[in-house]
Design a protein around this motif. Structure first.
Motif: not given
Length: 401
Positions: A259-278
């Motif tokens: 969770f700790l490692v994935g948090a900053p990655v998740s922020r970038r994914l959510v802002d860059r891609f549409a909700p459905r594929p993410v």
């Protein structure tokens, strides 16, 4: 510094939520342990757990309507104060004849939490806006929630073993008071009162008007149902496969690290891609990681799978929460959040019973793999029913009456 932590009011709000969450999670082990120590009854302990889930099921949608109609900052402060007062009642339960006071305390504390959560979730966009800072805020909050959820129960159990229930309840009450103080230090904000109907069912009527939100509610409910079943089977799996319940702690620690490692990655994914594929890809990856973990016979391999599980797991949490906050006008957000919270409570209780029941009927491996399959099903529901592209302001406020 992450974007959201640059906002003064969010720093206070985030710290307050983390402190309140720690106080609440410390009670998870200590309160049932106290009930069992006083009564020696497994049934009495089970009743305590039932009372913990009852407020979310009965008051979830009502709390959302309250969060949309009242000043959310004041509502959170009031909920924290009620939490501190309610849980203190447990100090009076010293004999089997007075154990009912624990049920009163748990019911009051749970009710306060039910009203706090939608107000908090709806208040975050008002503090940080709906841009990149919102994704950052949700990522930070998800990490702190995961860390607190891992650290609180064993800390509460340790305090109970060393100093008794008085120390745990005192710490939980103090956490509520500190949380109220932190929120009180934030700035007061204008509150838009929405006219029209309120109460039970209003949140569901709002969600029915929003196709993407409605589809995401179904997908997320399916995903959380599988998670609840797999969580209930985690201890039996660790004991039967690796020979000890202490291995559950290692698995949870690996998950928390993910969770700790994935948090900053998740922020970038959510802002860059549409909700459905993410969301769909993250749900599928969670299912794959669960399959790897629960079909492994080596503890190091299971730990690696648990770590990998944390990466997409935090992405699902952040993406769903951010989508709902962006697609829902602020004056409706409390009610819509409460619908998601109520569904979460319902499927958590269902999965907690369904997983062990299936294990008893068909064996642990079958139950684990069926629950993993349900996780993949949630990804298919997301892909099939959630519209492509980002949806913003999907709901419109009803006219004032």
């Amino acid at each position: 510094m992450p974007h959201a932590l640059r906002v003064r009011d969010f720093r206070y709000l985030w710290a307050a939520r983390a402190i309140a969450g720690l106080g609440t999670s410390m009670l998870v082990v200590a309160i049932p342990a106290h009930v069992y120590a006083v009564t020696g009854s497994v049934l009495a302990t089970g009743v305590t757990l039932a009372f913990e889930s009852l407020p979310a099921l009965l008051l979830g949608t009502v709390s959302g309507a309250v969060a949309d109609r009242w000043d959310r900052r004041r509502l959170m402060i009031t909920a924290d104060l009620v939490h501190a007062a309610a849980i203190s009642v447990a100090l009076l339960a010293r004999s089997p004849e007075t154990i009912w006071l624990v049920y009163v305390a748990v019911l009051g504390q749970g009710t306060a939490a039910v009203f706090f959560r939608p107000a908090s979730q709806a208040h975050i966009p008002a503090v940080v806006g709906t841009g990149p800072e919102l994704t950052s805020a949700n990522a930070i909050s998800s990490v702190s929630t995961g860390v607190v959820g891992l650290a609180g129960p064993p800390l509460g159990g340790l305090l109970f073993a060393m100093y008794g229930i008085d120390a745990v309840v005192g710490a939980a009450a103090a956490a509520g008071l500190l949380s109220a103080t932190g929120i009180a230090l934030t700035s007061a904000r204008p509150h838009t009162h929405l006219g029209g109907r309120s109460g039970l069912g209003q949140g569901l009527r709002l969600v029915r008007r929003a196709p993407a939100t409605r589809a995401l509610l179904a997908a997320n409910g399916t995903y959380l149902l599988a998670n609840a079943a797999l969580t209930a089977l985690l201890v039996p799996f660790a004991v039967s496969t690796f020979g000890g319940s202490t291995d559950v702690g290692y698995l949870l620690s690996a998950l928390g690290l993910g969770f700790l490692v994935g948090a900053p990655v998740s922020r970038r994914l959510v802002d860059r891609f549409a909700p459905r594929p993410v969301i769909a890809v993250a749900q599928a990856l969670v299912g794959a990681a669960f399959l790897l973990m629960f079909n492994s016979t080596s503890l190091p391999f299971a730990l690696a799978a648990a770590f990998l599980l944390g990466l997409p797991g935090v992405t699902v949490m952040v993406a769903v929460q951010t989508f709902v906050q962006r697609a829902t006008p602020g004056e409706l957000l409390g009610r819509v959040t409460a619908v998601f919270m109520t569904v979460e409570a319902a499927v958590a209780m269902t999965g907690a019973f369904a997983g062990p029941a299936m294990s008893e009927a068909y064996g642990l491996p079958v139950a684990l793999n069926v629950a993993c399959s349900v996780t993949f099903l949630s990804a298919l529901i997301t892909l099939w029913f959630v519209p492509a592209g980002a949806v913003r302001q999907e709901l419109s406020p009803s006219p004032r009456r």
